[in-house]
Design a protein around this motif. Structure first.
Motif, mmCIF file in Angstrom:
data_model
loop_
_atom_site.group_PDB
_atom_site.id
_atom_site.type_symbol
_atom_site.label_atom_id
_atom_site.label_comp_id
_atom_site.label_asym_id
_atom_site.label_seq_id
_atom_site.Cartn_x
_atom_site.Cartn_y
_atom_site.Cartn_z
ATOM 1 N N THR A 1 113.718 40.182 27.415
ATOM 2 C CA THR A 1 113.987 40.758 28.627
ATOM 3 C C THR A 1 114.751 42.116 28.056
ATOM 4 O OG1 THR A 1 114.139 38.931 29.951
ATOM 5 C CG2 THR A 1 114.855 40.898 30.752
ATOM 6 N N LYS A 2 113.717 43.307 28.191
ATOM 7 C CA LYS A 2 114.454 44.522 27.957
ATOM 8 C C LYS A 2 115.069 45.373 29.094
ATOM 9 C CE LYS A 2 112.841 44.004 23.887
ATOM 10 N NZ LYS A 2 113.682 43.410 22.830
ATOM 11 N N VAL A 3 116.110 46.254 29.054
ATOM 12 C CA VAL A 3 116.786 47.085 30.023
ATOM 13 C C VAL A 3 116.508 48.294 29.385
ATOM 14 C CG1 VAL A 3 118.806 47.666 31.052
ATOM 15 C CG2 VAL A 3 118.477 45.279 30.366
ATOM 16 N N SER A 4 115.812 49.003 30.284
ATOM 17 C CA SER A 4 115.460 50.579 30.190
ATOM 18 C C SER A 4 116.190 51.277 31.241
ATOM 19 C CB SER A 4 114.137 50.809 29.986
ATOM 20 O OG SER A 4 113.838 51.909 29.646
ATOM 21 N N CYS A 5 115.694 51.328 32.516
ATOM 22 C CA CYS A 5 116.387 52.391 33.247
ATOM 23 C C CYS A 5 117.698 51.836 33.582
ATOM 24 C CB CYS A 5 115.534 52.838 34.449
ATOM 25 S SG CYS A 5 115.028 51.355 35.432
ATOM 26 N N ASP A 6 117.695 50.262 34.027
ATOM 27 C CA ASP A 6 119.065 49.822 34.558
ATOM 28 C C ASP A 6 119.118 50.132 36.061
ATOM 29 O OD1 ASP A 6 120.616 47.897 34.398
ATOM 30 O OD2 ASP A 6 122.366 49.177 33.972
ATOM 31 N N ARG A 7 117.870 50.598 36.565
ATOM 32 C CA ARG A 7 117.615 51.125 38.108
ATOM 33 C C ARG A 7 116.737 50.537 39.013
ATOM 34 N NH1 ARG A 7 122.182 52.155 36.375
ATOM 35 N NH2 ARG A 7 123.411 53.808 36.744
ATOM 36 N N GLY A 8 116.075 49.729 38.431
ATOM 37 C CA GLY A 8 114.924 49.148 39.212
ATOM 38 C C GLY A 8 113.705 50.131 39.256
ATOM 39 N N THR A 9 113.610 50.933 38.490
ATOM 40 C CA THR A 9 112.329 52.074 38.577
ATOM 41 C C THR A 9 111.516 51.769 37.338
ATOM 42 O OG1 THR A 9 113.519 53.575 37.100
ATOM 43 C CG2 THR A 9 113.995 53.792 39.521
ATOM 44 N N CYS A 10 111.511 50.885 36.320
ATOM 45 C CA CYS A 10 110.504 50.718 35.219
ATOM 46 C C CYS A 10 110.166 49.460 35.083
ATOM 47 C CB CYS A 10 111.315 51.387 33.945
ATOM 48 S SG CYS A 10 112.560 50.155 33.094
ATOM 49 N N SER A 11 110.523 48.384 35.514
ATOM 50 C CA SER A 11 110.063 47.040 35.503
ATOM 51 C C SER A 11 110.216 46.495 34.041
ATOM 52 C CB SER A 11 108.843 46.868 36.308
ATOM 53 O OG SER A 11 108.791 47.262 37.425
ATOM 54 N N ALA A 12 110.801 47.157 33.135
ATOM 55 C CA ALA A 12 110.922 46.669 31.984
ATOM 56 C C ALA A 12 111.634 45.222 31.766
ATOM 57 C CB ALA A 12 111.555 47.711 30.831
ATOM 58 N N CYS A 13 112.499 45.108 32.676
ATOM 59 C CA CYS A 13 113.428 43.877 32.817
ATOM 60 C C CYS A 13 112.735 42.913 33.703
ATOM 61 C CB CYS A 13 114.785 44.136 33.206
ATOM 62 S SG CYS A 13 114.513 44.872 34.960
ATOM 63 N N THR A 14 111.245 42.790 34.102
ATOM 64 C CA THR A 14 110.647 41.906 34.659
ATOM 65 C C THR A 14 110.738 40.431 34.233
ATOM 66 O OG1 THR A 14 109.126 43.574 35.442
ATOM 67 C CG2 THR A 14 108.383 41.281 35.949
ATOM 68 N N MET B 1 110.793 40.086 39.622
ATOM 69 C CA MET B 1 111.889 40.619 40.066
ATOM 70 C C MET B 1 112.338 41.551 38.804
ATOM 71 S SD MET B 1 112.976 39.198 43.272
ATOM 72 C CE MET B 1 112.378 37.756 44.031
ATOM 73 N N CYS B 2 113.305 42.402 39.226
ATOM 74 C CA CYS B 2 113.856 43.266 38.099
ATOM 75 C C CYS B 2 115.378 42.428 37.860
ATOM 76 C CB CYS B 2 114.291 44.640 38.648
ATOM 77 S SG CYS B 2 112.811 45.551 38.929
ATOM 78 N N ALA B 3 115.321 42.204 36.521
ATOM 79 C CA ALA B 3 116.666 41.366 36.257
ATOM 80 C C ALA B 3 117.938 42.297 36.000
ATOM 81 C CB ALA B 3 116.368 40.822 34.751
ATOM 82 N N CYS B 4 117.430 43.653 36.100
ATOM 83 C CA CYS B 4 118.688 44.512 36.100
ATOM 84 C C CYS B 4 119.067 44.763 37.450
ATOM 85 C CB CYS B 4 118.128 46.099 35.522
ATOM 86 S SG CYS B 4 117.169 46.910 36.570
ATOM 87 N N MET B 5 118.399 44.617 38.553
ATOM 88 C CA MET B 5 118.586 44.726 39.866
ATOM 89 C C MET B 5 118.996 43.246 40.611
ATOM 90 S SD MET B 5 118.951 47.877 40.210
ATOM 91 C CE MET B 5 118.942 48.672 41.708
HETATM 92 S S1 FES Z 1 115.532 48.294 33.305
HETATM 93 FE FE1 FES Z 1 114.115 49.442 34.406
HETATM 94 S S2 FES Z 1 113.685 48.076 36.137
HETATM 95 FE FE2 FES Z 1 115.277 47.109 35.151
#
Ligand code: FES
Ligand code: FAD
Ligand code: FES
Lengths: 207, 338
Positions: A88-101, A109-113
């Protein structure tokens, strides 16, 4: 980045509190009594947890984990740092990129949010949990076949979004795939191959 | 994020007992001894906490309160009650909402990404804080955070308001609010003191009333229900953005129209991302009553709606965006869209 800073900061503060604890091992009986009184008062007024670590039970990829997390820890942090599931990757850490799906009870869901304390009894599925009995998920196979990955940073999130789509709709159209991945950012521009791979995986009869 | 306490409230009553503040209370620099806020989907809260602009010390989780998480239809009146915890994806897919309140299901379906819609609730959507980058940055102590000046008025204001923009030109961030105001919704608010009903349009307040907040929610008050009147109308919501995939609105519009034979008998036109509150285009509404919908009528109404817009240095493009959104929404309600 801020996420990493926070992780770092929290690790530091964990270290500091451990140090403080060791240093203050000669705590007086009096201060211990005050502490437990405060604790008891807290417990009486509904279950207020934190701000320090609190016990949670997480169900991740069908395995149960009993962990200690601070209420401010995100699921992405717990997966990556406590469970070593770095898929599970973290890229934006703000819910805008879905890397952490990830999936919570099957929904993306976004794991970062998501706060780990808030997962509660929802089943977590991560990219590590897609393969079954040593066999890759058809979407993963199709990503390889169609060469749908470049740097790969967005790939786990993309795969989770596409596999969730196939789980609810076994014969999606191109528009369905576009819609399902519309939140997944790919800096390398793999979109056309992601779409092709997902449609190909559907052709293989994913249920 | 700074650390905070966590508590799972079991009921609405327990939630209001455990909560003493709204996000606006804590961000306005007042009420410093307090610090517990309600948490629903957590999407806006986590963003503010990660940016370190919301000094919350406790999150009161209401996400798992089942009684606040349903849609019900009153058997007699036909009015619909939406629980504040309904997620945006659930509302977008809800049959009754799609059929009777199309503007709301349209709006919910086009907010953010699938992942966000699966977590974000309608109650939280109405109460999310504005997207102004000065406001959301810990580097700026702007007017909205109790500071002395608004850096956006003469600064980077591309995404800001084109109406009511003299004091603090935030654009109201909630897309569902635009649809709900057009549909005549009201809120049920629960606090330690009791329950009150407020018409949604009156719930939102502009910077002239109180620059520190966007609504009249009291400290520790809970949105316990959202009510929609049973009114037969055709409605639609159109959102414009910079990207096709997903994006924040750069201008959106909800319309609700009643037609008798072929004549428009009432029209409600609300603009989003246009002003610090969901913005009613009164002149355009009045113009439409008694007319028959056509492309030219829709065009004229759209022009009238924006006639009094006062764009800032970087957002003149919004005028054209909003005009198109209005026109498309009007034509969609009349089945004239291409
Ligand atoms: S890291 Fe970008 S949405 Fe979670
Ligand atoms: C990438 C991205 C794109 C987005 N695009 C859009 C868009 O186009 N349009 C749009 O409208 N939004 C958009 N959003 C914002 C998102 O929709 C909101 O943040 C979300 O709806 C907030 O809901 P929540 O349940 O997560 O609220 P929370 O974060 O849980 O709460 C938000 C606020 O409401 C309060 N609160 C929540 N529920 C209640 C209640 N029942 N009673 C009293 N107080 C309550 C909380 O205290 C908090 O202050 C976007 C977000 C992201 C990340
Ligand atoms: S493959 Fe590089 S970001 Fe998508």
């Amino acid at each position: 980045m801020a996420g990493k800073d926070d992780e770092y900061e929290r690790k530091q503060s964990r270290d500091i509190s451990r140090r403080r604890f060791l240093k203050g091992a000669g705590l007086t009986a009096l201060s211990m009594a005050n502490l437990s009184e405060a604790q008891a008062a807290k417990e009486a007024s509904a279950a207020i947890r934190g701000p320090g670590a609190t016990a949670v039970t997480l169900r991740v990829n069908n395995a149960v984990h009993n962990l200690q997390v601070e209420p401010c820890e995100t699921l992405a942090e717990t997966l990556r740092t406590q469970l070593g599931m770095t898929g599970t990757k973290v890229s934006c850490d703000r819910g805008t990129c879905s890397a952490c799906t990830v999936w919570l009870d099957g929904a993306t869901m976004c794991a970062c949010m998501t706060l780990t304390v808030d997962v509660q009894d929802r089943a977590v599925t991560t990219i590590e949990g897609l393969a079954q009995d040593g066999k890759l998920h058809p979407v993963q196979e199709a990503f390889i076949e169609k060469d749908a990955t470049m740097c790969g940073f967005c790939t786990p999130g993309m795969v989770m979004s596409c596999a969730a789509l196939l789980a609810r709709n076994s014969s999606p159209t191109l528009d369905d795939v576009r819609e399902a991945t519309c939140g997944n950012f790919c800096r390398c521009g793999t979109y056309p191959k992601v779409f092709a791979a997902t449609l190909a995986a559907a052709g293989k009869g994913v249920k | 994020m700074k650390r905070f306490e966590w508590v799972d409230a079991k009921s609405a009553q327990e939630a209001v007992k455990l909560t003493d503040s709204s996000a606006a209370d804590l961000m306005g620099g007042k009420n410093t001894s307090a610090g517990s806020v309600i948490k629903a989907g957590g999407i806006d809260l986590l963003d503010l906490l990660k940016e370190r602009v919301l000094p919350a010390t406790r999150l009161v989780n209401v996400r798992t309160i089942a009684s606040l998480h349903k849609v019900s239809v009153d058997g007699e009146s036909g009015d619909v009650t939406i629980g504040p915890l309904m997620t945006l994806s659930e509302l977008a897919q809800h049959k009754t909402i799609q059929e009777r309140y199309t503007a709301l299901s349209d709006a919910a379906a086009h907010i953010a990404t699938p992942n966000i819609r699966n977590a974000a609730t309608i109650g939280g959507n109405l109460l999310q804080r504005p997207r102004c980058w000065y406001f959301r940055s810990s580097e700026f102590n702007c007017l909205k955070k109790g500071g002395n000046t608004c850096p956006a008025i003469h600064g980077e204001n591309k995404y800001h308001a084109v109406f009511d923009n003299e004091i603090c030109p935030i654009a109201h961030p909630s897309t569902t609010a635009v649809a709900l105001v057009a549909l005549g919704a009201s809120l049920e608010l629960t606090s330690k003191q009791g329950v009150r009903e407020v018409v949604l349009e009156e719930f939102f307040v502009g910077p002239d009333k109180d620059v520190l907040r966007e609504n009249v929610l009291s400290s520790g008050e809970l949105i316990s229900a959202i009510r929609l009147p049973n009114k037969s109308c055709k409605s639609a919501h159109i959102k414009m953005g910079e990207k096709d995939s997903f994006d924040w609105s750069t201008g959106d519009c909800a319309v609700a129209i009643q037609v008798k034979d072929i004549t428009i008998s009432s029209a409600s036109i609300i603009l989003g991302a246009a002003a610090p509150t969901p913005w009613r285009a009164k002149q355009a509404e009045d113009f439409l009553v008694g007319k028959t919908m056509s492309e030219s009528t829709a065009h004229e109404a759209a022009k009238l709606a924006l006639a009094k817009a006062k764009p800032l240095s970087q957002n003149e493009y919004k005028v054209a965006m909003l005009e198109v959104a209005i026109k498309r929404a009007l034509l969609k309600t009349s089945g004239l869209n291409r």
